[in-house]
Design a protein around this motif. Structure first.
Motif, PDB file in Angstrom:
ATOM      1  N   CYS A  89      -3.334   6.621  -0.534  1.00 54.72           N
ATOM      2  CA  CYS A  89      -3.162   5.195  -0.858  1.00 54.72           C
ATOM      3  C   CYS A  89      -2.993   4.357   0.403  1.00 54.72           C
ATOM      4  O   CYS A  89      -3.601   3.290   0.540  1.00 54.72           O
ATOM      5  N   VAL A  90      -2.171   4.847   1.331  1.00 57.44           N
ATOM      6  CA  VAL A  90      -1.946   4.121   2.581  1.00 57.44           C
ATOM      7  C   VAL A  90      -3.249   3.972   3.355  1.00 57.44           C
ATOM      8  O   VAL A  90      -3.587   2.889   3.832  1.00 57.44           O
ATOM      9  N   ILE A  91      -4.002   5.049   3.454  1.00 50.75           N
ATOM     10  CA  ILE A  91      -5.272   4.996   4.193  1.00 50.75           C
ATOM     11  C   ILE A  91      -6.255   4.042   3.506  1.00 50.75           C
ATOM     12  O   ILE A  91      -6.869   3.201   4.160  1.00 50.75           O
ATOM     13  N   ALA A  92      -6.387   4.164   2.195  1.00 49.89           N
ATOM     14  CA  ALA A  92      -7.315   3.299   1.457  1.00 49.89           C
ATOM     15  C   ALA A  92      -6.944   1.824   1.602  1.00 49.89           C
ATOM     16  O   ALA A  92      -7.808   0.982   1.868  1.00 49.89           O
ATOM     17  N   VAL A  93      -5.670   1.521   1.436  1.00 50.59           N
ATOM     18  CA  VAL A  93      -5.223   0.119   1.509  1.00 50.59           C
ATOM     19  C   VAL A  93      -5.343  -0.411   2.937  1.00 50.59           C
ATOM     20  O   VAL A  93      -5.787  -1.542   3.156  1.00 50.59           O
ATOM     21  N   CYS A  94      -4.971   0.407   3.913  1.00 48.71           N
ATOM     22  CA  CYS A  94      -5.052  -0.032   5.309  1.00 48.71           C
ATOM     23  C   CYS A  94      -6.503  -0.314   5.715  1.00 48.71           C
ATOM     24  O   CYS A  94      -6.795  -1.343   6.321  1.00 48.71           O
ATOM     25  N   PHE A  95      -7.420   0.579   5.361  1.00 44.00           N
ATOM     26  CA  PHE A  95      -8.833   0.347   5.659  1.00 44.00           C
ATOM     27  C   PHE A  95      -9.337  -0.920   4.946  1.00 44.00           C
ATOM     28  O   PHE A  95     -10.051  -1.730   5.534  1.00 44.00           O
TER      29      PHE A  95
END
Length: 188
Positions: free
Chosen positions: A113-119
């Motif tokens: 989730c963190v990676i998806a949202v950050c990207f």
């Protein structure tokens, strides 16, 4: 009672995201300068400006820094605070099984989730949302797998030793390294 925005956790995450991005930018500029020195065979003294501080300030990509800081403040800080509260609510006892389950869930739920949202946040700010599927395809899985090596030990410490109210701050301290990595990955 209603929702209260976790301002302390948001401010902590935002300031540490800024720190990670700043370190990433400084290292990238240093590497470029080294490469330039090697190409042009100039001595180090010829390359140095009189005031390194002002040069660093003027060359800083402030929009990129605001992007990363706002991500930490608006999304990562509040989101991870709610996540850690939820995990402690579901698994309140400090058992080895609960510790391992929290670490596992942190890696397979929060991590992606963190990676998806950050990207997505980064591409939205840059006006390149149409490139997001390619970014996910190219960088999401390698970033997640690389993150496992770092975040699993950090998460074990976080859930085992750190009290709930300090978890966002502790993980955000770890995020200085991680934000450096994410910032470098997203600026490729």
């Amino acid at each position: 009672t209603g929702y209260r925005f976790p301002l302390k956790q948001a401010a902590t995450a935002g300031s540490l995201a800024f720190t990670g991005d700043t370190i990433a930018q400084l290292i990238q500029r240093w590497r470029k300068q080294k490469a330039s020195e090697q190409q042009h065979s100039l001595s180090r003294s010829e390359q140095l400006d009189e005031d390194v501080f002002w040069t660093a300030l003027l060359d800083h990509d402030w929009l990129r820094a605001v992007r990363m800081t706002s991500y930490g403040f608006l999304l990562y800080g509040p989101g991870s605070y709610v996540w850690y509260q939820y995990l402690d609510h579901c698994m309140p006892k400090q058992t080895a099984g609960n510790l391992m389950m929290k670490v596992l869930l942190n890696q397979i739920v929060l991590g992606p989730c963190v990676i998806a949202v950050c990207f997505a946040w980064n591409n939205l700010w840059q006006g390149t949302v149409s490139e997001l599927p390619n970014k996910y395809q190219k960088d999401a899985l390698p970033t997640l797998l690389y993150g496992f090596r770092f975040w699993i030990p950090v998460s074990i410490l976080n859930f085992w030793v750190i009290p709930l109210q300090a978890r966002v701050a502790f993980m955000s301290m770890g995020s200085i390294f991680w934000n450096f990595y994410l910032s470098s990955t997203m600026s490729k």
